[in-house]
Design an enzyme around this catalytic site. Structure first.
Site, PDB file in Angstrom:
ATOM      1  N   THR A   1       0.834  -1.204   0.000  1.00  0.00           N
ATOM      2  CA  THR A   1       0.000   0.000   0.000  1.00  0.00           C
ATOM      3  C   THR A   1       0.866   1.250   0.000  1.00  0.00           C
ATOM      4  O   THR A   1       0.610   2.205  -0.736  1.00  0.00           O
ATOM      5  CB  THR A   1      -0.900  -0.003   1.262  1.00  0.00           C
ATOM      6  OG1 THR A   1      -1.617  -1.226   1.300  1.00  0.00           O
ATOM      7  CG2 THR A   1      -1.877   1.147   1.260  1.00  0.00           C
ATOM      8  N   CYS A   2       1.882   1.246   0.830  1.00  0.00           N
ATOM      9  CA  CYS A   2       2.714   2.434   1.043  1.00  0.00           C
ATOM     10  C   CYS A   2       3.278   2.977  -0.270  1.00  0.00           C
ATOM     11  O   CYS A   2       3.099   4.151  -0.597  1.00  0.00           O
ATOM     12  CB  CYS A   2       3.836   2.059   2.014  1.00  0.00           C
ATOM     13  SG  CYS A   2       5.028   3.353   2.244  1.00  0.00           S
TER      14      CYS A   2
ATOM     15  N   CYS B   1       1.477   6.179   1.043  1.00  0.00           N
ATOM     16  CA  CYS B   1       2.411   7.242   1.447  1.00  0.00           C
ATOM     17  C   CYS B   1       3.121   7.921   0.270  1.00  0.00           C
ATOM     18  O   CYS B   1       3.161   9.147   0.201  1.00  0.00           O
ATOM     19  CB  CYS B   1       3.490   6.679   2.376  1.00  0.00           C
ATOM     20  SG  CYS B   1       2.986   5.294   3.385  1.00  0.00           S
TER      21      CYS B   1
ATOM     22  N   LYS C   1       0.872   9.677  -2.422  1.00  0.00           N
ATOM     23  CA  LYS C   1       0.188  10.748  -1.683  1.00  0.00           C
ATOM     24  C   LYS C   1       1.119  11.933  -1.459  1.00  0.00           C
ATOM     25  O   LYS C   1       0.783  13.083  -1.726  1.00  0.00           O
ATOM     26  CB  LYS C   1      -0.305  10.160  -0.347  1.00  0.00           C
ATOM     27  CG  LYS C   1      -1.065  11.080   0.579  1.00  0.00           C
ATOM     28  CD  LYS C   1      -0.242  11.870   1.522  1.00  0.00           C
ATOM     29  CE  LYS C   1       0.685  11.146   2.408  1.00  0.00           C
ATOM     30  NZ  LYS C   1       0.103  10.358   3.448  1.00  0.00           N
TER      31      LYS C   1
ATOM     32  N   TYR D   1      -7.111  10.513   8.658  1.00  0.00           N
ATOM     33  CA  TYR D   1      -5.877  10.789   7.905  1.00  0.00           C
ATOM     34  C   TYR D   1      -6.161  10.982   6.409  1.00  0.00           C
ATOM     35  O   TYR D   1      -5.790  11.980   5.815  1.00  0.00           O
ATOM     36  CB  TYR D   1      -4.915   9.619   8.024  1.00  0.00           C
ATOM     37  CG  TYR D   1      -4.111   9.503   9.283  1.00  0.00           C
ATOM     38  CD1 TYR D   1      -2.813  10.010   9.336  1.00  0.00           C
ATOM     39  CD2 TYR D   1      -4.591   8.842  10.391  1.00  0.00           C
ATOM     40  CE1 TYR D   1      -2.031   9.850  10.466  1.00  0.00           C
ATOM     41  CE2 TYR D   1      -3.812   8.688  11.536  1.00  0.00           C
ATOM     42  CZ  TYR D   1      -2.539   9.197  11.564  1.00  0.00           C
ATOM     43  OH  TYR D   1      -1.772   9.037  12.678  1.00  0.00           O
TER      44      TYR D   1
ATOM     45  N   GLU E   1      -6.153  14.549   4.385  1.00  0.00           N
ATOM     46  CA  GLU E   1      -5.063  14.779   3.427  1.00  0.00           C
ATOM     47  C   GLU E   1      -5.610  15.042   2.017  1.00  0.00           C
ATOM     48  O   GLU E   1      -5.203  15.998   1.348  1.00  0.00           O
ATOM     49  CB  GLU E   1      -4.095  13.585   3.415  1.00  0.00           C
ATOM     50  CG  GLU E   1      -3.262  13.529   4.683  1.00  0.00           C
ATOM     51  CD  GLU E   1      -2.237  12.390   4.728  1.00  0.00           C
ATOM     52  OE1 GLU E   1      -1.335  12.452   5.550  1.00  0.00           O
ATOM     53  OE2 GLU E   1      -2.354  11.431   3.937  1.00  0.00           O
TER      54      GLU E   1
ATOM     55  N   HIS F   1      18.130  29.927  14.333  1.00  0.00           N
ATOM     56  CA  HIS F   1      17.313  31.098  14.059  1.00  0.00           C
ATOM     57  C   HIS F   1      17.524  31.575  12.629  1.00  0.00           C
ATOM     58  O   HIS F   1      18.659  31.562  12.153  1.00  0.00           O
ATOM     59  CB  HIS F   1      17.698  32.210  15.044  1.00  0.00           C
ATOM     60  CG  HIS F   1      16.823  33.410  14.936  1.00  0.00           C
ATOM     61  ND1 HIS F   1      15.514  33.414  15.369  1.00  0.00           N
ATOM     62  CD2 HIS F   1      17.076  34.635  14.422  1.00  0.00           C
ATOM     63  CE1 HIS F   1      15.001  34.605  15.129  1.00  0.00           C
ATOM     64  NE2 HIS F   1      15.914  35.365  14.556  1.00  0.00           N
TER      65      HIS F   1
ATOM     66  N   GLU G   1      12.545  26.404  16.480  1.00  0.00           N
ATOM     67  CA  GLU G   1      13.168  27.006  17.674  1.00  0.00           C
ATOM     68  C   GLU G   1      12.115  27.421  18.708  1.00  0.00           C
ATOM     69  O   GLU G   1      12.413  27.530  19.893  1.00  0.00           O
ATOM     70  CB  GLU G   1      14.042  28.209  17.293  1.00  0.00           C
ATOM     71  CG  GLU G   1      13.270  29.383  16.733  1.00  0.00           C
ATOM     72  CD  GLU G   1      14.149  30.604  16.430  1.00  0.00           C
ATOM     73  OE1 GLU G   1      15.127  30.823  17.144  1.00  0.00           O
ATOM     74  OE2 GLU G   1      13.828  31.323  15.463  1.00  0.00           O
TER      75      GLU G   1
END
Ligand SMILES: Cc1cc2nc3c(=O)[nH]c(=O)nc-3n(C[C@H](O)[C@H](O)[C@H](O)COP(=O)(O)OP(=O)(O)OC[C@H]3O[C@@H](n4cnc5c(N)ncnc54)[C@H](O)[C@@H]3O)c2cc1C
Ligand SMILES: NC(=O)c1ccc[n+]([C@@H]2O[C@H](COP(=O)([O-])OP(=O)(O)OC[C@H]3O[C@@H](n4cnc5c(N)ncnc54)[C@H](O)[C@@H]3O)[C@@H](O)[C@H]2O)c1
Length: 448
Positions: free
Chosen positions: A41-42, A47, A50, A176, A180, A437, A442
């Site tokens: 599936t992934c 994943c 997608k 999910y 998405e 920074h 941060e």
């Protein structure tokens, strides 16, 4: 008794592949059966495609603010057909490379559906093969609620095959997948409606995260119906009519309906009864903490068990199984600090306990730090795109129990923070860490 293989794996998704490769690294004879394409599936319908669509959709969002950064407006046109073709070409190349990896590792790939004949025997298209140990890694498949007309709805699998972009997309389920796809498809210009039966989208996430994502999606123009579900779907005049029931009662019109109401273990048609492997709720294979089923030579990992349905978890379970059974290294997985992300815009990510879960366990000792601020990117254009950050602490020990975030780079930030939280850092440790920074991350180091 001699067997054809030391290990036979059913399913070449992240769980099965990881287990097969690890087992082969210990020098045992391994075969893996896959009825579709290697990667599961992934890689093929989850994943990977997608995330590529998320990247494509991000260009649309960037384009909306580009003029504020000195770029002159230009005509844009998104060619879905061309794009989805290159997505599939990329998937083909991943499949090819997985195939080569299996060959290199000496793992036999059998491109067929496999079923159990008994505890040591597998049927592959009429051929019998035997193995000492068998690993079930067959994944899951989309659940469809029993609603009249549900046959008109497609699942995430077909979303990756759409020949063109729908103008109006209705999504049943705000988990999910629903969230998405709502975000990606809206960025491409589709009119998107999400219908979620719970009081908020993204059940299981911290309430502040759920609420921040919900606001973010609504602000972009995605229509959300919560505490609602679908009573029926009807086809009329070349469009689909969905009758919404629950908190809202309305009929909405769509060209495409995506059903994303959860995944069920893929344990039917596997002949598990022949091997006396016990199933639990929703057909999930019952396993112990070492992924062993009710049969001592049969194991199961990934989405076909009722643990966490994420690729890295399936992979980790596969590796832990092979390490224990073939490498003599017993290791129990810790599911407490599995980081996770929802790749919508705004992006959401979490690791560790939600505030609600922490309060259940530690009561009054729980202390939370939560902040919202405008990231630099949006300060220039004065667009309200807040970032939400939340830390859940145990004030008695000072330990950070969970970290949650909504906004740019949430997944990457939470991924790194997850290492520290799993190792037991305190809020003081975060405060003493010097940040980079200017970054978004941060801000986790100076929450007050
Ligand atoms: C749209 C979508 C997006 C996702 N996005 C993410 C994400 O961003 N991050 C994340 O971590 N997870 C994501 N997931 C979840 C992730 O894909 C799964 O958790 C993961 O693939 C589970 O791995 P698995 O090995 O258990 O099963 P799978 O990947 O489902 O693989 C199982 C394999 O077994 C094969 N099989 C089944 N039965 C047989 C049989 N009898 N014989 C032979 N072969 C068989 C199947 O064909 C399949 O290839 C997403 C899922 C979907 C649907
Ligand atoms: N980014 C990621 O890691 C990612 C992405 C996609 C999928 N996944 C995995 O795949 C699994 C399946 O995803 P999913 O979105 O299908 O499931 P899900 O469990 O995440 O969400 C399903 C949603 O549908 C709702 N629902 C159920 N029945 C309904 C109904 N009849 N009407 C309206 N709403 C209804 C539920 O309340 C829930 O919010 C996830 O659990 C996740 O583990 C992960």
């Amino acid at each position: 008794m001699t067997f054809d293989y030391d290990l036979f794996v059913i399913g070449a998704g992240p769980g099965g592949l990881a287990a097969a490769k690890k087992a082969a690294s210990y020098g045992v004879r391994v075969a893996i059966a896959e009825q579709e394409t290697v990667g599961g599936t992934c890689v093929n319908r989850g994943c990977v495609p997608k995330k590529l669509i998320v990247y494509a959709a991000d260009f649309a969002l960037q384009n909306q603010i580009a003029h504020s950064y000195g770029w002159s407006d230009c005509q844009t046109y998104f060619d879905w057909t061309l794009f989805i073709k290159s997505v599939h070409q990329h998937i083909d190349s991943i499949n090819q490379s997985y195939f080569q990896q299996l060959q290199k590792a000496g793992i036999e790939l059998i491109s067929e559906h496999a079923t159990f004949i008994d505890t040591h025997t597998i049927n592959i298209d009429g051929r019998k093969v035997t193995a000492d140990k068998i690993l079930i890694a067959v994944g899951g498949q989309p659940l469809k609620p029993k609603i009249p007309g549900i046959e008109y709805a497609i699942t995430s699998r077909e979303m990756f095959q759409l020949p063109y972009l729908p103008k109006r997309l209705a999504i049943i389920g705000g988990g999910y997948i629903g969230v998405e796809f709502s975000s990606m498809m809206h960025a491409f210009g589709c009119k998107v409606t999400v219908i979620e039966k719970d009081e908020m989208i993204l059940s299981g996430f911290d309430d502040d995260i759920r609420s921040a994502v919900q606001k973010g999606l609504s602000k972009r123009g995605i229509k959300l119906f919560t505490n609602s579900t679908i009573q029926k779907i009807k086809y009329s005049d070349e469009s689909l009519l969905l009758t919404i029931t629950g908190e809202s009662r309305e009929i909405i019109t769509a060209d495409t309906i995506l059903v994303a109401t959860g995944y069920a273990p893929n344990t039917k048609n596997l002949g598990l009864e022949n091997a006396h492997v016990e199933l639990g709720e929703h057909g999930a294979i019952k396993v112990d903490e070492y992924s062993c089923t009710s049969q001592k030579n049969i194991f199961a990992v990934g989405d076909c068990t009722s643990r966490v349905q994420l690729s890295p978890v399936a992979q980790a379970e596969g590796i832990a199984f092979a390490d224990k059974v073939f490498g003599n290294k017993a290791q129990k997985l810790n599911y407490d600090y599995v980081p996770t992300a929802v790749f919508c815009r705004p992006e959401a990510a979490s690791v560790g306990m939600t505030e609600a879960k922490a309060r259940e366990k530690f009561g009054e000792s729980v202390q939370c730090y939560c902040t919202q601020f405008q990231p630099l990117l949006y300060q220039l254009i004065e667009q309200n795109e807040p970032i939400t950050m939340k830390l859940v602490l145990n004030s008695d020990s000072g330990l950070v129990l969970g970290a949650h975030m909504v906004g740019e780079h949430a997944a990457d930030i939470i991924q790194s923070l997850g290492v520290a939280i799993r190792k037991g850092i305190t809020k003081e440790d975060l405060d003493e860490t010097i940040g980079i920074h200017p970054t978004t991350g941060e801000e986790f180091l100076s929450l007050i």
